[in-house]
Design an enzyme around this catalytic site. Sequence first.
Site, short mmCIF file in Angstrom:
data_model
loop_
_atom_site.label_atom_id
_atom_site.label_comp_id
_atom_site.label_asym_id
_atom_site.label_seq_id
_atom_site.Cartn_x
_atom_site.Cartn_y
_atom_site.Cartn_z
N GLY A 182 0.89 -0.78 0.04
CA GLY A 182 -0.03 0.20 -0.04
C GLY A 182 1.22 1.25 0.35
N GLY A 183 0.89 2.06 1.12
CA GLY A 183 1.60 2.88 1.49
C GLY A 183 3.13 2.62 1.18
N GLY A 184 3.07 1.64 1.65
CA GLY A 184 4.87 1.52 2.32
C GLY A 184 5.63 1.66 3.40
CB THR A 255 -2.99 2.69 1.72
OG1 THR A 255 -2.32 0.86 1.59
CG2 THR A 255 -1.94 3.36 1.55
CE1 TYR A 522 4.14 5.11 17.48
CE2 TYR A 522 6.33 6.13 18.38
CZ TYR A 522 5.66 5.55 17.19
OH TYR A 522 5.38 5.73 16.23
#
Length: 614
Positions: A182-184, A255, A522
């Site tokens: 998709g977007g990588g 994506t 995170y």
Amino acid sequence: MSLLQQFPIQNQCSNSTSILDQRMSKNIESVIPKKRQDALKWYGWGYNDSMFYAKNNLICFRGDKYELNGSSLPYFTEWVFKTFNIKIENNLKLPNLPTVFPEPIINEQFLAEIKKCNFSYSIDGLDRLIRCHGQTLQDIYMLWNNEYKRIPDLIVWPTCHDNVKKIVDCAQNYNVVIIPFGGGTSVSGSVTCPQNEKRMICVVDTSQMNKMLWLNRKNLTVCFEAGIVGQDLEKELQKNGLTVGHEPDSYEFSTLGGWVATRASGMKKNIYGNIEDLLVKVTLVTPVGVLDKETSAPRISCGPDFNHIVLGSEGTLGVVTKVILKVRPLPPVKRYGSLVFPNFEDGIKFMREVAERRCQPASVRLMDNEQFILGQSLKEAKGWVGSFFDSVKKTYITRVKGLDLTQICAATLLFEGESEDVKRQETLIYEIAKKYNGFAAGGQNGERGYILTFVIAYIRDFALSNDIVAESFETSVPWDRCSTLCRNVKARIAFDCEKQKISHYLVSCRVTQTYDTGCCIYFYFAFRFSDIPNPVEITEQIENNARDEILACGGSISHHHGVGKLRSKWYKETVSETGIELYKAAKRKLDPKNIFAAGNLLTSNEWSQFKAKL
């Protein structure tokens, strides 16, 4: 004959393309062109024209899509020197990018079918290399040092669901491996090719499948093709006064299909939900057929929910082609805020009570002291007036409030909704903050902190040019383990850095998404590797030890990044032996020849054993 057959509903959604679908179907110009190297860096993060760079021995940023465009950053330059003992020079180390590419393995029968169907395809070396990696440190470091040995053999660009079905059928017939792309933006190693795969590998690049197929305002649902990029999806909806509200950090380039395949989460999940909450229906093309539900009803009780087989499958069961999502009207009011707390512990207590009382704004993120200082350093140099006011603020914080600048932390806030609702929420949030010694630090700081999320991703590539490796990882954890996990992971990384004789490093964390029972944490980790010959290997060792510490403290292997290949060693521990066997049963049924052989979720040894039994 049923009543519905006698009196059909004209705007009924079905698996076939109805008249309404055709009328409302709309092509959307993608931020990712077919030759994505024309717009995006294929050797790093983001747009070609956006980057941190050095000028006059100062770090600067350019990129006209960001507010930081054209900024000189002396405070950030100073922070880099203090943290990593590196003086910024104008001459940066350039990557050793490849000009010669591995020869493709060609299955002539499969390629002949692709040509016969008139699908757009490429065996060009650069096209193949661009789609052999995601965005992990290892991915980019290997790319910069020309270390990839196995890359895809063929790239195919389908433009609709039927194209994908034909491609997958051909791959099944001729025993060709399919890897959806998709977007990588993957940070789990999920799109890298298994290095020992002998079959032809075909990457199905979904970026040209970016149509809005239909929009139902009455039901507040929309159907998009899976290759649409997050920011394109949101722009199209906002033209219609609507939003899906899903904003992962990779929102500019990731994506919709990737969100589903990895069980993604976004910064505004408090109002809109995670991807599993937004998902109404997903269509998956598998080697044995199309997995799809007949109904788009809001909830059904008919056995296990097959949406959840697709969610988190990470390209190992099929290709996501179409997704129906919930949408909401655009909020009339959008307001930012920020808070400062004397220390991280007080900030966590605030976050816990906000979650317990279920009064979270659209986004609330708590940064530790290290991340707070980093964010403050990413400010432009000011004239004497701006510097004066900064001095006044610092005096107020340290003398009037009596805070220690080495301990304070900050939270960014985003409120969305009706005006009166936002006012009530703001009042309540600031009252809770006051209980834990927090005080308001202004909407401008909150907005800036929120938007900087999209710029910070560019730092990694600039750091690598200056002999600094940087990586991020995340987890979810119950509330009663949150503080302990943060302390222990930082201590473990500090211990490992000392053991590896790493003197200059950074480890920081933030609490992002919050839930009734826990939260997402995170972490950022970086160190100077000037005298270390194998920095990526050392980074992986340190991160693996940190992950072991996370699990020992009650955390998960991932909150939203997924498993991929990097975290597969902990998958069995997470889902149990029975869970592994259940996944394998689904794999055997949907993909009996292992056509979708990306090698995610299971370890390489587990995949070898699995394939031996097929």
